[in-house]
Design a protein around this motif. Structure first.
Motif, mmCIF file in Angstrom:
data_model
loop_
_atom_site.group_PDB
_atom_site.id
_atom_site.type_symbol
_atom_site.label_atom_id
_atom_site.label_comp_id
_atom_site.label_asym_id
_atom_site.label_seq_id
_atom_site.Cartn_x
_atom_site.Cartn_y
_atom_site.Cartn_z
ATOM 1 N N VAL A 147 -0.465 5.483 5.404
ATOM 2 C CA VAL A 147 0.902 5.525 4.900
ATOM 3 C C VAL A 147 1.333 6.986 4.811
ATOM 4 O O VAL A 147 0.554 7.854 4.411
ATOM 5 C CB VAL A 147 1.032 4.806 3.537
ATOM 6 C CG1 VAL A 147 0.225 5.496 2.454
ATOM 7 C CG2 VAL A 147 2.486 4.697 3.120
ATOM 8 N N SER A 176 -1.930 9.393 4.216
ATOM 9 C CA SER A 176 -3.195 8.955 3.637
ATOM 10 C C SER A 176 -4.284 8.957 4.695
ATOM 11 O O SER A 176 -4.013 9.011 5.897
ATOM 12 C CB SER A 176 -3.043 7.553 3.049
ATOM 13 O OG SER A 176 -2.800 6.625 4.080
ATOM 14 N N GLU A 183 -7.424 3.743 6.921
ATOM 15 C CA GLU A 183 -8.146 2.623 6.335
ATOM 16 C C GLU A 183 -8.306 1.570 7.435
ATOM 17 O O GLU A 183 -7.315 1.019 7.918
ATOM 18 C CB GLU A 183 -7.348 2.054 5.150
ATOM 19 C CG GLU A 183 -7.971 0.847 4.496
ATOM 20 C CD GLU A 183 -9.145 1.212 3.588
ATOM 21 O OE1 GLU A 183 -9.379 2.413 3.366
ATOM 22 O OE2 GLU A 183 -9.816 0.291 3.112
ATOM 23 N N ARG A 184 -9.547 1.349 7.873
ATOM 24 C CA ARG A 184 -9.779 0.419 8.977
ATOM 25 C C ARG A 184 -9.514 -1.020 8.524
ATOM 26 O O ARG A 184 -9.991 -1.439 7.472
ATOM 27 C CB ARG A 184 -11.220 0.574 9.485
ATOM 28 C CG ARG A 184 -11.599 -0.345 10.634
ATOM 29 C CD ARG A 184 -10.702 -0.217 11.832
ATOM 30 N NE ARG A 184 -10.659 1.118 12.418
ATOM 31 C CZ ARG A 184 -11.416 1.496 13.441
ATOM 32 N NH1 ARG A 184 -12.274 0.651 13.980
ATOM 33 N NH2 ARG A 184 -11.298 2.709 13.934
ATOM 34 N N TRP A 185 -8.758 -1.729 9.330
ATOM 35 C CA TRP A 185 -8.394 -3.106 8.996
ATOM 36 C C TRP A 185 -8.582 -3.958 10.244
ATOM 37 O O TRP A 185 -8.134 -3.576 11.315
ATOM 38 C CB TRP A 185 -6.923 -3.164 8.542
ATOM 39 C CG TRP A 185 -6.683 -4.220 7.524
ATOM 40 C CD1 TRP A 185 -6.434 -5.521 7.764
ATOM 41 C CD2 TRP A 185 -6.660 -4.044 6.106
ATOM 42 N NE1 TRP A 185 -6.264 -6.180 6.565
ATOM 43 C CE2 TRP A 185 -6.395 -5.305 5.553
ATOM 44 C CE3 TRP A 185 -6.839 -2.968 5.255
ATOM 45 C CZ2 TRP A 185 -6.295 -5.507 4.172
ATOM 46 C CZ3 TRP A 185 -6.744 -3.163 3.897
ATOM 47 C CH2 TRP A 185 -6.485 -4.421 3.368
ATOM 48 N N ASP A 186 -9.219 -5.098 10.088
ATOM 49 C CA ASP A 186 -9.500 -5.957 11.231
ATOM 50 C C ASP A 186 -8.620 -7.203 11.169
ATOM 51 O O ASP A 186 -8.662 -7.951 10.191
ATOM 52 C CB ASP A 186 -10.979 -6.358 11.220
ATOM 53 C CG ASP A 186 -11.350 -7.151 12.463
ATOM 54 O OD1 ASP A 186 -10.594 -7.088 13.461
ATOM 55 O OD2 ASP A 186 -12.374 -7.835 12.443
ATOM 56 N N VAL A 216 -2.073 -5.451 1.865
ATOM 57 C CA VAL A 216 -2.577 -4.081 1.812
ATOM 58 C C VAL A 216 -1.897 -3.386 0.635
ATOM 59 O O VAL A 216 -0.677 -3.357 0.561
ATOM 60 C CB VAL A 216 -2.264 -3.320 3.112
ATOM 61 C CG1 VAL A 216 -2.917 -1.945 3.083
ATOM 62 C CG2 VAL A 216 -2.722 -4.115 4.316
ATOM 63 N N VAL A 217 -2.697 -2.887 -0.259
ATOM 64 C CA VAL A 217 -2.144 -2.229 -1.448
ATOM 65 C C VAL A 217 -2.673 -0.804 -1.508
ATOM 66 O O VAL A 217 -3.881 -0.574 -1.445
ATOM 67 C CB VAL A 217 -2.519 -2.991 -2.726
ATOM 68 C CG1 VAL A 217 -2.023 -2.245 -3.957
ATOM 69 C CG2 VAL A 217 -1.925 -4.389 -2.683
ATOM 70 N N PHE A 218 -1.768 0.139 -1.599
ATOM 71 C CA PHE A 218 -2.136 1.547 -1.725
ATOM 72 C C PHE A 218 -1.892 1.986 -3.165
ATOM 73 O O PHE A 218 -0.802 1.770 -3.703
ATOM 74 C CB PHE A 218 -1.293 2.426 -0.801
ATOM 75 C CG PHE A 218 -1.558 2.205 0.650
ATOM 76 C CD1 PHE A 218 -2.521 2.948 1.309
ATOM 77 C CD2 PHE A 218 -0.838 1.253 1.367
ATOM 78 C CE1 PHE A 218 -2.770 2.747 2.660
ATOM 79 C CE2 PHE A 218 -1.079 1.049 2.712
ATOM 80 C CZ PHE A 218 -2.047 1.799 3.363
#
Lengths: 138, 150
Positions: free
Chosen positions: A68, A82, A85-88, A100-102
């Motif tokens: 982000v 940021s 953040e790896r996301w599959d 997804v929460v930052f």
């Protein structure tokens, strides 16, 4: 079929707080924002201690590094990004909502104005991934 | 966070209890065959991603080189590109150790001018002064307005 499809952002906004309800594993969100004010007497260089950013993504296929960015909308200046953040996103499962929460700490707002949180995947802007925040002086 | 103020934003909200709406009689619901129940959601949930933004915005004071490029309306696009490319290359080659790179976020149009912004990828303590020197060299060599911006 492509082996990688960018996810689409269905919801994305900043808010006061985000907590996972341990009873059912769902997020509870408090007070979404679009307009905020700096504390009384503060008119520039304000660091917000904590911002929660909540996003829902669907339709993605493949692995992506989500980041982000915060930008000043008026000047186009990027204030920061940021770490990835790896996301599959599993193929054949595009209807699943990926939440997804930052948890953003010490977020700088140099001046009052309009700011944009931009959600990115592998350095590409995601459709629907812009959350605008209007900041007024205190 | 330097001389920044830190704290918590103020929000002004008017909050009320939820508005109750019973849609049982809405259009189309009178026919039979309806199933009532709860929607099912399929969510993939993780812990929040923590981001410490303490160092963000520090680059706002970074010096950058701004090349202001103006062309006649009749100038062929290829010539525009070639001239701009030479300008950028000349500026970057003058201070290779600074690693001047094209700044997508800060480059912009101002009226009929194009402002190409080059930002040091490896800024040094004297970067601003060195950019001023480069600006002067490019300005004299090309007559293109060049400025050093914060």
């Amino acid at each position: 079929m492509a082996d990688r499809v960018k996810p689409v952002v269905r919801l994305f906004f900043p808010c006061d707080d985000a907590v996972i309800d341990l009873a059912d594993g769902k997020w509870m969100l408090k007070n979404p924002w679009h307009t905020v004010g700096m504390p009384p007497g503060v008119r520039e260089k304000f660091g917000q201690r904590l911002i929660w950013l909540y996003a829902q993504l669907t339709d993605g296929v493949g692995e992506f590094d989500l980041t982000v960015e915060l930008r000043n909308y008026d000047t186009g200046e990027r204030l920061g990004r940021s770490k990835p953040e790896r996301w599959d996103f599993a193929g054949g499962d595009q209807l699943t909502v990926h939440e997804v929460v930052f948890k953003m700490e010490n977020v700088p707002f140099p001046t009052p104005g309009l700011y944009v949180f931009q959600l990115m995947a592998n350095h590409a802007e995601l459709d629907g991934g812009a959350a605008y925040l209007r900041v007024y002086p205190g | 966070m330097g001389d920044r103020s830190t704290g918590t934003f103020l929000t002004k909200s008017v909050t009320r209890p939820a508005v109750g709406v019973d849609a049982a009689g809405w259009t189309g619901t009178s026919s039979g065959g309806w199933t009532s129940g709860e929607f099912v959601t399929r969510n993939a949930t993780r812990e929040p991603v923590s981001v410490d933004c303490s160092g963000w915005g520090a680059g706002t004071a970074d010096a950058a080189l701004e090349l202001v490029v103006t062309f006649d309306a009749g100038t062929p696009p290829a010539a525009v590109f070639e001239h701009t490319k030479k300008l950028v290359e000349a500026a970057a080659a003058a201070v290779p150790d600074l690693g001047l790179t094209y700044d997508f976020a800060r480059s912009r149009a101002e009226g009929d001018d194009v402002v190409v912004v080059l930002t040091p990828r490896r800024p040094t303590a004297d970067a601003r002064q060195r950019l001023r020197e480069v600006a002067e060299v490019v300005r004299q060599a090309t007559r293109v307005p060049v400025r050093v911006a914060a």
